[in-house]
Enzyme design. Structure first.
Site, PDB file in Angstrom:
ATOM      1  N   LYS A   1       3.881 -11.507   2.082  1.00 17.11           N
ATOM      2  CA  LYS A   1       4.923 -12.408   1.670  1.00 17.11           C
ATOM      3  C   LYS A   1       5.260 -12.214   0.200  1.00 17.11           C
ATOM      4  O   LYS A   1       6.330 -12.579  -0.257  1.00 17.11           O
ATOM      5  CB  LYS A   1       4.486 -13.861   1.863  1.00 17.11           C
ATOM      6  CG  LYS A   1       4.188 -14.281   3.272  1.00 17.11           C
ATOM      7  CD  LYS A   1       3.666 -15.719   3.300  1.00 17.11           C
ATOM      8  CE  LYS A   1       3.212 -16.075   4.705  1.00 17.11           C
ATOM      9  NZ  LYS A   1       2.560 -17.378   4.718  1.00 17.11           N
ATOM     10  N   GLY A   2       4.331 -11.648  -0.537  1.00 15.88           N
ATOM     11  CA  GLY A   2       4.445 -11.583  -1.986  1.00 15.88           C
ATOM     12  C   GLY A   2       5.658 -10.878  -2.535  1.00 15.88           C
ATOM     13  O   GLY A   2       6.169 -11.226  -3.595  1.00 15.88           O
TER      14      GLY A   2
ATOM     15  N   GLU B   1       6.536  -3.647  -3.683  1.00 17.67           N
ATOM     16  CA  GLU B   1       5.362  -4.507  -3.761  1.00 17.67           C
ATOM     17  C   GLU B   1       5.462  -5.445  -4.954  1.00 17.67           C
ATOM     18  O   GLU B   1       6.083  -5.123  -5.961  1.00 17.67           O
ATOM     19  CB  GLU B   1       4.099  -3.656  -3.931  1.00 17.67           C
ATOM     20  CG  GLU B   1       3.425  -3.269  -2.652  1.00 17.67           C
ATOM     21  CD  GLU B   1       2.631  -4.413  -2.024  1.00 17.67           C
ATOM     22  OE1 GLU B   1       2.913  -5.602  -2.278  1.00 17.67           O
ATOM     23  OE2 GLU B   1       1.707  -4.113  -1.264  1.00 17.67           O
ATOM     24  N   ASP B   2       4.822  -6.590  -4.831  1.00 20.13           N
ATOM     25  CA  ASP B   2       4.749  -7.523  -5.943  1.00 20.13           C
ATOM     26  C   ASP B   2       3.685  -7.079  -6.942  1.00 20.13           C
ATOM     27  O   ASP B   2       3.922  -7.020  -8.134  1.00 20.13           O
ATOM     28  CB  ASP B   2       4.475  -8.946  -5.455  1.00 20.13           C
ATOM     29  CG  ASP B   2       3.263  -9.062  -4.539  1.00 20.13           C
ATOM     30  OD1 ASP B   2       2.738  -8.032  -4.084  1.00 20.13           O
ATOM     31  OD2 ASP B   2       2.843 -10.199  -4.258  1.00 20.13           O
TER      32      ASP B   2
ATOM     33  N   ASP C   1      -3.443  -4.389  -6.852  1.00 20.20           N
ATOM     34  CA  ASP C   1      -4.784  -4.679  -7.363  1.00 20.20           C
ATOM     35  C   ASP C   1      -5.668  -3.460  -7.121  1.00 20.20           C
ATOM     36  O   ASP C   1      -5.603  -2.494  -7.858  1.00 20.20           O
ATOM     37  CB  ASP C   1      -5.375  -5.922  -6.684  1.00 20.20           C
ATOM     38  CG  ASP C   1      -4.801  -7.219  -7.210  1.00 20.20           C
ATOM     39  OD1 ASP C   1      -5.005  -7.500  -8.393  1.00 20.20           O
ATOM     40  OD2 ASP C   1      -4.160  -7.950  -6.437  1.00 20.20           O
TER      41      ASP C   1
ATOM     42  N   LYS D   1      -2.437  -3.701 -11.790  1.00 23.45           N
ATOM     43  CA  LYS D   1      -3.660  -3.969 -12.555  1.00 23.45           C
ATOM     44  C   LYS D   1      -4.505  -2.690 -12.580  1.00 23.45           C
ATOM     45  O   LYS D   1      -5.340  -2.485 -11.713  1.00 23.45           O
ATOM     46  CB  LYS D   1      -4.473  -5.089 -11.899  1.00 23.45           C
ATOM     47  CG  LYS D   1      -3.817  -6.440 -11.901  1.00 23.45           C
ATOM     48  CD  LYS D   1      -4.748  -7.446 -11.236  1.00 23.45           C
ATOM     49  CE  LYS D   1      -4.178  -8.831 -11.200  1.00 23.45           C
ATOM     50  NZ  LYS D   1      -5.089  -9.775 -10.507  1.00 23.45           N
TER      51      LYS D   1
ATOM     52  N   ASP E   1       0.814 -15.906  -5.049  1.00 27.70           N
ATOM     53  CA  ASP E   1       0.352 -17.253  -4.749  1.00 27.70           C
ATOM     54  C   ASP E   1      -1.142 -17.418  -4.965  1.00 27.70           C
ATOM     55  O   ASP E   1      -1.888 -16.456  -5.095  1.00 27.70           O
ATOM     56  CB  ASP E   1       0.664 -17.585  -3.279  1.00 27.70           C
ATOM     57  CG  ASP E   1      -0.288 -16.883  -2.324  1.00 27.70           C
ATOM     58  OD1 ASP E   1      -1.001 -17.585  -1.578  1.00 27.70           O
ATOM     59  OD2 ASP E   1      -0.320 -15.637  -2.309  1.00 27.70           O
TER      60      ASP E   1
ATOM     61  N   ARG F   1       4.299 -19.583  -5.500  1.00 26.14           N
ATOM     62  CA  ARG F   1       5.167 -18.426  -5.262  1.00 26.14           C
ATOM     63  C   ARG F   1       6.551 -18.592  -5.880  1.00 26.14           C
ATOM     64  O   ARG F   1       7.162 -17.624  -6.300  1.00 26.14           O
ATOM     65  CB  ARG F   1       5.354 -18.181  -3.759  1.00 26.14           C
ATOM     66  CG  ARG F   1       4.186 -17.577  -3.053  1.00 26.14           C
ATOM     67  CD  ARG F   1       4.596 -17.137  -1.642  1.00 26.14           C
ATOM     68  NE  ARG F   1       3.470 -16.923  -0.770  1.00 26.14           N
ATOM     69  CZ  ARG F   1       2.737 -15.823  -0.737  1.00 26.14           C
ATOM     70  NH1 ARG F   1       3.007 -14.821  -1.530  1.00 26.14           N
ATOM     71  NH2 ARG F   1       1.709 -15.722   0.096  1.00 26.14           N
TER      72      ARG F   1
END
Length: 184
Positions: free
Chosen positions: A47-48, A103-104, A107, A135, A163, A169
């Site tokens: 959802k990001g 992509e948001d 990681d 990151k 989130d 969000r």
């Protein structure tokens, strides 16, 4: 929703709405140039990526198609194991298509690495990745990302699609979540 709506849940604002939009505009310019005269399919990861995908698409001057995937990675708590299950697959055939995964945040890179490999197995012309945030300190695998908004520290961030427990969000900026919120 803005900062006053979340009280003291945020430690600080890492990237403002203006910074995010400016960088998306710059990324869109590069994407327009790189895909000039080509069909482009944007694949958002739910959802990001909803906010990033919507705003990136609005900044593009090219015609694009959009599709969505939802994937779940198994692991303990907030840690990804890289074992991925597709919850919602694409509706679009990728054969011969130029695909840009949107992509948001990246990681560990485990889930994204799996996803890129999965999409490449479907016969596209190309598969590239655009991410608003990355990151570098959290990376467990090397994922080639063609378009990066910002590299950020390995901190827990929310807002702009990101989130914590399905909250935050819809903040228009990216902020660092205060440790008292998540028990950190």
């Amino acid at each position: 929703m803005d900062q006053s709506d979340v009280g003291n849940d945020l430690a600080n604002i890492l990237l403002t709405e203006e910074q995010l939009q400016k960088r998306l505009s710059e990324m869109a310019g590069q994407i327009d140039a790189d895909y000039e005269g080509k069909d482009l399919l944007l694949v958002g990861v739910l959802k990001g990526a909803i906010m990033v995908m919507a705003d990136l698409a609005r900044h593009l001057h090219s015609q694009v198609q959009m599709d969505w995937m939802a994937v779940s990675s198994y692991g303990s708590g907030t840690k990804s194991s890289g074992v991925v299950r597709i919850l919602k697959d694409l509706d679009t055939d990728l054969t011969g298509r130029n695909v840009l995964i949107v992509e948001d945040i990246i990681d560990s890179g485990l889930t994204l690495s799996w996803l890129a490999q999965n999409l490449r197995s479907r016969g596209p012309e190309s598969v590239e990745i655009a991410a608003m945030l990355r990151k570098p300190e959290a990376a467990k695998v090397d994922v080639e990302v063609k378009y990066v908004g910002y590299d950020i520290p390995n901190e827990f961030v929310v807002g702009y699609g990101l989130d914590y427990a399905e909250k935050y969000r819809n903040l228009p900026f990216v902020g660092t979540l205060a440790p008292h919120v998540y028990g950190g």
